[in-house]
Design a protein around this motif. Structure first.
Motif, PDB file in Angstrom:
ATOM      1  N   ARG A  44      -0.631 -20.504  23.025  1.00  0.00           N
ATOM      2  CA  ARG A  44      -1.935 -19.825  23.085  1.00  0.00           C
ATOM      3  C   ARG A  44      -2.491 -19.565  21.681  1.00  0.00           C
ATOM      4  O   ARG A  44      -3.710 -19.475  21.505  1.00  0.00           O
ATOM      5  CB  ARG A  44      -1.807 -18.523  23.884  1.00  0.00           C
ATOM      6  N   ASN A  47      -4.929 -22.233  20.445  1.00  0.00           N
ATOM      7  CA  ASN A  47      -6.306 -22.165  20.934  1.00  0.00           C
ATOM      8  C   ASN A  47      -6.958 -20.850  20.510  1.00  0.00           C
ATOM      9  O   ASN A  47      -8.067 -20.517  20.906  1.00  0.00           O
ATOM     10  CB  ASN A  47      -6.298 -22.294  22.466  1.00  0.00           C
ATOM     11  N   LEU A  49      -6.255 -17.968  21.477  1.00  0.00           N
ATOM     12  CA  LEU A  49      -6.277 -16.922  22.499  1.00  0.00           C
ATOM     13  C   LEU A  49      -5.344 -15.790  22.079  1.00  0.00           C
ATOM     14  O   LEU A  49      -5.466 -14.660  22.523  1.00  0.00           O
ATOM     15  CB  LEU A  49      -5.849 -17.474  23.860  1.00  0.00           C
ATOM     16  N   LEU A  76     -14.734 -21.369  17.137  1.00  0.00           N
ATOM     17  CA  LEU A  76     -15.384 -22.393  17.952  1.00  0.00           C
ATOM     18  C   LEU A  76     -14.871 -23.791  17.572  1.00  0.00           C
ATOM     19  O   LEU A  76     -14.568 -24.609  18.440  1.00  0.00           O
ATOM     20  CB  LEU A  76     -16.903 -22.305  17.775  1.00  0.00           C
ATOM     21  N   ARG A  79     -11.499 -24.371  18.969  1.00  0.00           N
ATOM     22  CA  ARG A  79     -11.515 -24.520  20.428  1.00  0.00           C
ATOM     23  C   ARG A  79     -12.095 -25.857  20.856  1.00  0.00           C
ATOM     24  O   ARG A  79     -11.750 -26.381  21.922  1.00  0.00           O
ATOM     25  CB  ARG A  79     -12.248 -23.342  21.051  1.00  0.00           C
ATOM     26  N   MET A  84      -7.528 -26.184  26.776  1.00  0.00           N
ATOM     27  CA  MET A  84      -6.440 -25.350  27.296  1.00  0.00           C
ATOM     28  C   MET A  84      -6.376 -25.509  28.815  1.00  0.00           C
ATOM     29  O   MET A  84      -7.394 -25.450  29.500  1.00  0.00           O
ATOM     30  CB  MET A  84      -6.755 -23.896  26.901  1.00  0.00           C
ATOM     31  N   PHE A  86      -4.324 -23.773  32.062  1.00  0.00           N
ATOM     32  CA  PHE A  86      -3.536 -22.573  32.332  1.00  0.00           C
ATOM     33  C   PHE A  86      -2.649 -22.744  33.558  1.00  0.00           C
ATOM     34  O   PHE A  86      -2.948 -23.544  34.452  1.00  0.00           O
ATOM     35  CB  PHE A  86      -4.472 -21.386  32.587  1.00  0.00           C
ATOM     36  N   ASN A  90      -7.381 -21.038  36.474  1.00  0.00           N
ATOM     37  CA  ASN A  90      -8.563 -20.327  35.970  1.00  0.00           C
ATOM     38  C   ASN A  90      -9.844 -21.135  36.082  1.00  0.00           C
ATOM     39  O   ASN A  90     -10.680 -21.117  35.183  1.00  0.00           O
ATOM     40  CB  ASN A  90      -8.357 -19.894  34.506  1.00  0.00           C
ATOM     41  N   LEU A  91     -10.000 -21.829  37.204  1.00  0.00           N
ATOM     42  CA  LEU A  91     -11.293 -22.480  37.447  1.00  0.00           C
ATOM     43  C   LEU A  91     -12.319 -21.388  37.729  1.00  0.00           C
ATOM     44  O   LEU A  91     -11.966 -20.285  38.140  1.00  0.00           O
ATOM     45  CB  LEU A  91     -11.190 -23.435  38.643  1.00  0.00           C
ATOM     46  N   ARG A 152     -11.613 -30.625  33.324  1.00  0.00           N
ATOM     47  CA  ARG A 152     -12.508 -29.710  32.612  1.00  0.00           C
ATOM     48  C   ARG A 152     -12.190 -29.692  31.117  1.00  0.00           C
ATOM     49  O   ARG A 152     -13.094 -29.672  30.286  1.00  0.00           O
ATOM     50  CB  ARG A 152     -12.375 -28.294  33.198  1.00  0.00           C
ATOM     51  N   MET A 156     -14.376 -31.829  27.207  1.00  0.00           N
ATOM     52  CA  MET A 156     -14.753 -31.342  25.883  1.00  0.00           C
ATOM     53  C   MET A 156     -14.290 -32.289  24.767  1.00  0.00           C
ATOM     54  O   MET A 156     -14.493 -32.008  23.593  1.00  0.00           O
ATOM     55  CB  MET A 156     -14.157 -29.953  25.638  1.00  0.00           C
TER      56      MET A 156
ATOM     57  N   GLY B 127      -8.222 -14.064  33.158  1.00  0.00           N
ATOM     58  CA  GLY B 127      -8.125 -15.517  33.039  1.00  0.00           C
ATOM     59  C   GLY B 127      -9.485 -16.189  32.987  1.00  0.00           C
ATOM     60  O   GLY B 127      -9.641 -17.251  32.384  1.00  0.00           O
ATOM     61  N   GLN B 128     -10.483 -15.583  33.614  1.00  0.00           N
ATOM     62  CA  GLN B 128     -11.824 -16.153  33.580  1.00  0.00           C
ATOM     63  C   GLN B 128     -12.412 -16.070  32.169  1.00  0.00           C
ATOM     64  O   GLN B 128     -13.053 -16.998  31.706  1.00  0.00           O
ATOM     65  CB  GLN B 128     -12.733 -15.413  34.580  1.00  0.00           C
ATOM     66  N   ALA B 131     -10.436 -18.674  30.126  1.00  0.00           N
ATOM     67  CA  ALA B 131     -10.830 -20.057  30.402  1.00  0.00           C
ATOM     68  C   ALA B 131     -12.166 -20.353  29.737  1.00  0.00           C
ATOM     69  O   ALA B 131     -12.360 -21.410  29.137  1.00  0.00           O
ATOM     70  CB  ALA B 131     -10.916 -20.293  31.910  1.00  0.00           C
ATOM     71  N   SER B 133     -13.580 -18.781  27.128  1.00  0.00           N
ATOM     72  CA  SER B 133     -13.539 -18.825  25.660  1.00  0.00           C
ATOM     73  C   SER B 133     -12.719 -20.019  25.179  1.00  0.00           C
ATOM     74  O   SER B 133     -12.985 -20.551  24.108  1.00  0.00           O
ATOM     75  CB  SER B 133     -13.034 -17.514  25.068  1.00  0.00           C
ATOM     76  N   SER B 134     -11.753 -20.479  25.995  1.00  0.00           N
ATOM     77  CA  SER B 134     -10.966 -21.639  25.559  1.00  0.00           C
ATOM     78  C   SER B 134     -11.817 -22.907  25.487  1.00  0.00           C
ATOM     79  O   SER B 134     -11.482 -23.833  24.763  1.00  0.00           O
ATOM     80  CB  SER B 134      -9.755 -21.862  26.468  1.00  0.00           C
ATOM     81  N   ILE B 135     -12.920 -22.971  26.263  1.00  0.00           N
ATOM     82  CA  ILE B 135     -13.805 -24.140  26.102  1.00  0.00           C
ATOM     83  C   ILE B 135     -14.928 -23.831  25.108  1.00  0.00           C
ATOM     84  O   ILE B 135     -15.902 -24.572  25.006  1.00  0.00           O
ATOM     85  CB  ILE B 135     -14.386 -24.667  27.439  1.00  0.00           C
ATOM     86  N   GLY B 136     -14.800 -22.735  24.389  1.00  0.00           N
ATOM     87  CA  GLY B 136     -15.727 -22.466  23.285  1.00  0.00           C
ATOM     88  C   GLY B 136     -16.945 -21.644  23.653  1.00  0.00           C
ATOM     89  O   GLY B 136     -17.860 -21.519  22.845  1.00  0.00           O
TER      90      GLY B 136
END
Lengths: 255, 234
Positions: A44, A47, A49, A76, A79, A84, A86, A90-91, A152, A156, B127-128, B131, B133-136
């Motif tokens: 983590r 990324n 986190l 940014l 990332r 990432m 999980f 976390n969709l 997903r 990116m 987690g939301q 998720a 912030s992990s894609i920026g």
């Protein structure tokens, strides 16, 4: 990707102790270790986190010094280079599968929506879920949800995809479908860093294995060396034998 | 009895259209906006001077949740005209009854609804946030596109509760001389000495208004839940 002297504490607990490791691109690195060893925190951190208190982190042309303030631009940039995935997917539950995949490209990369949609269909096709594009995450099985999460992150175009126990929440037969997608990505030379409990999968896919225990790197080398060391190194031996009982699952890809 | 109803019901309904419904709708709209701002300020991680702003909003919520609504109405309508600050404010703060009602009901609803919204935002799994912030995505993007839509779904039932309470609470506006439905029924009861019929009648009108809101709530819940598997919540 390189880490140098990473330290992270939660209270008095030193979760990461002076972690220095190289995580090569276009390869698959598997991070293994017992529960609470710090392996997820390590992943983590890549990324951002998690923010270690000190240490240097280099990914592609970016250099992060954790002992200094990290700007939102740096966050940014990191990332964008690291996707990432999980353990519990976390969709975004209020968005369809397709909307989940195009959210980042459209909102963060400011891609044209039509172009992003076209690419999203290709990625969904790649993970075998093109026909589920208009479904909501709640209508998917765990294995399908995790494959959408992989699509997903692929959308990116990250240099590295970081996967935090991607199959731990899945039944064996669903695990197999996710592992197959990961094996395909590894064959395409997508850089992957996977935290997993599944040693069979690690052995099959990993070009490099990092073994973490008590916040320290105990082993860092090729998959071959790691499994050969099981006789020589008592800590690796103990870990592998403790995993072998829980790790054998039906449907898990084996050599 | 039929005569009493045909005589008084039109007057009650007319007061409802003129005062009860506008009061409730306007105060709820303003209250919701205020609640959202309050909730966002209170969950913000910003420090520095912003801590003072957070303190002000926290004080506001505490104040309006800890005092009776009718007392708040009295302070705004009867009390504020006597508020004078020598040199700055000589003549007090005077509002028309309707405006005083809007202000008080908005502030009161805002205080309660802000807690609802704050709780709904915190109930969206961490987690939301991760998720997104992990894609920026930025914090603002994450709130707008990921967290608030999910929080909204969670907050529909409790916010509908607040709205229904507000509709009934507008009857307190009678005490600051607004001629809304309850005031009209009191006036007619004073003329015809039929308090049982009059108050039962106005109670039924409130019940009908609130039932319509319940139907609206059910519709909104269905709409916001349509992405969920039908087996969930069993």
């Amino acid at each position: 990707m390189q880490l140098q002297g990473l330290n992270k504490t939660f209270g008095s607990n030193r979760v990461l102790q002076d972690i220095t490791v190289e995580l090569p691109e276009k390869a698959t690195t598997v991070i293994v270790g017992p529960s609470g060893s710090g392996k997820s925190t390590l992943l983590r951190s890549l990324n951002l986190l998690e923010r270690p208190e000190s240490g240097l982190y280099q990914v592609a042309d970016l250099n992060i010094d954790f002992s200094k303030k990290i700007s939102s631009k740096q966050v940014l940039d990191v990332r964008k280079k690291t996707g990432m995935v999980f353990q519990d997917y976390n969709l975004f539950p209020h968005k369809t599968v397709l909307q989940n995949v195009i959210e980042g490209p459209v909102q963060v990369l400011k891609q044209d929506k039509n172009a992003a949609t076209k690419e999203a269909y290709e990625l969904l096709d790649k993970v075998g879920l093109k026909e589920k594009a208009d479904f909501y995450p709640d209508q998917l099985s765990g294995g399908q949800a995790q494959r959408v999460a992989i699509a997903r992150s692929l959308a990116m175009h990250p240099e590295y995809i970081l996967l935090d126990e991607p199959t731990s929440a899945l039944d064996p037969e669903l695990e197999a479908e996710v592992l197959k997608v990961l094996a395909d990505l590894a064959n395409e030379k997508q850089s992957l860093i996977i935290v997993t409990h599944n040693l069979f999968f690690a052995r099959q896919i990993a070009s490099k294995i990092v073994f973490v225990e008590d916040g320290q790197i105990i082993f860092d080398g090729s998959s071959q060396e790691f499994f050969d060391q099981r006789q020589g190194n008592p800590r690796i031996h103990d870990f592998i034998s403790s995993m072998s009982f829980t790790g054998i699952k039906e449907g898990t890809p084996q050599e | 009895m039929w005569d009493i109803i045909t005589y008084s019901l039109p007057q009650i309904l007319s007061a409802g259209v003129k005062f009860t419904i506008p009061l409730a709708l306007i105060a709820f709209a303003i209250g919701l906006a205020l609640a959202l701002v309050t909730a966002l300020v209170r969950i913000s991680h910003r420090g520095g001077v912003f801590v003072i702003v957070k303190g002000i909003f926290r004080f506001y919520v505490w104040l309006f949740r800890s005092t009776p609504l009718i007392v708040q109405l009295f302070i705004v309508y009867f009390g504020l005209p006597y508020l004078t600050i020598p040199g700055i404010l000589e003549n007090g703060v005077k509002f028309s009854p309707f405006i005083a009602g809007i202000i008080t009901f908005s502030l009161n609803t805002g205080a309660y609804a802000s807690e609802t919204i704050r709780a709904s935002i915190s109930s969206v799994p961490n987690g939301q946030w991760e998720a997104a912030s992990s894609i920026g995505m930025t914090r603002g993007q994450t709130l707008r596109r990921i967290v608030l839509p999910q929080a909204f779904r969670i907050s529909v039932p409790p916010l509908a509760n607040s709205f229904i309470s507000l509709v009934k609470d507008t009857s307190l506006a009678a005490s600051i001389t607004i001629v809304e439905m309850f005031e009209v029924s009191q006036q007619i009861a004073a003329e015809n000495y039929q308090p049982l019929i009059m108050y039962t009648l106005v109670a039924l009108v409130y019940a009908i208004f609130c039932s319509i809101l319940t139907v609206g709530q059910n519709y909104l819940e269905k709409r916001t839940n349509r992405h969920l598997n039908q087996t969930e919540g069993e």
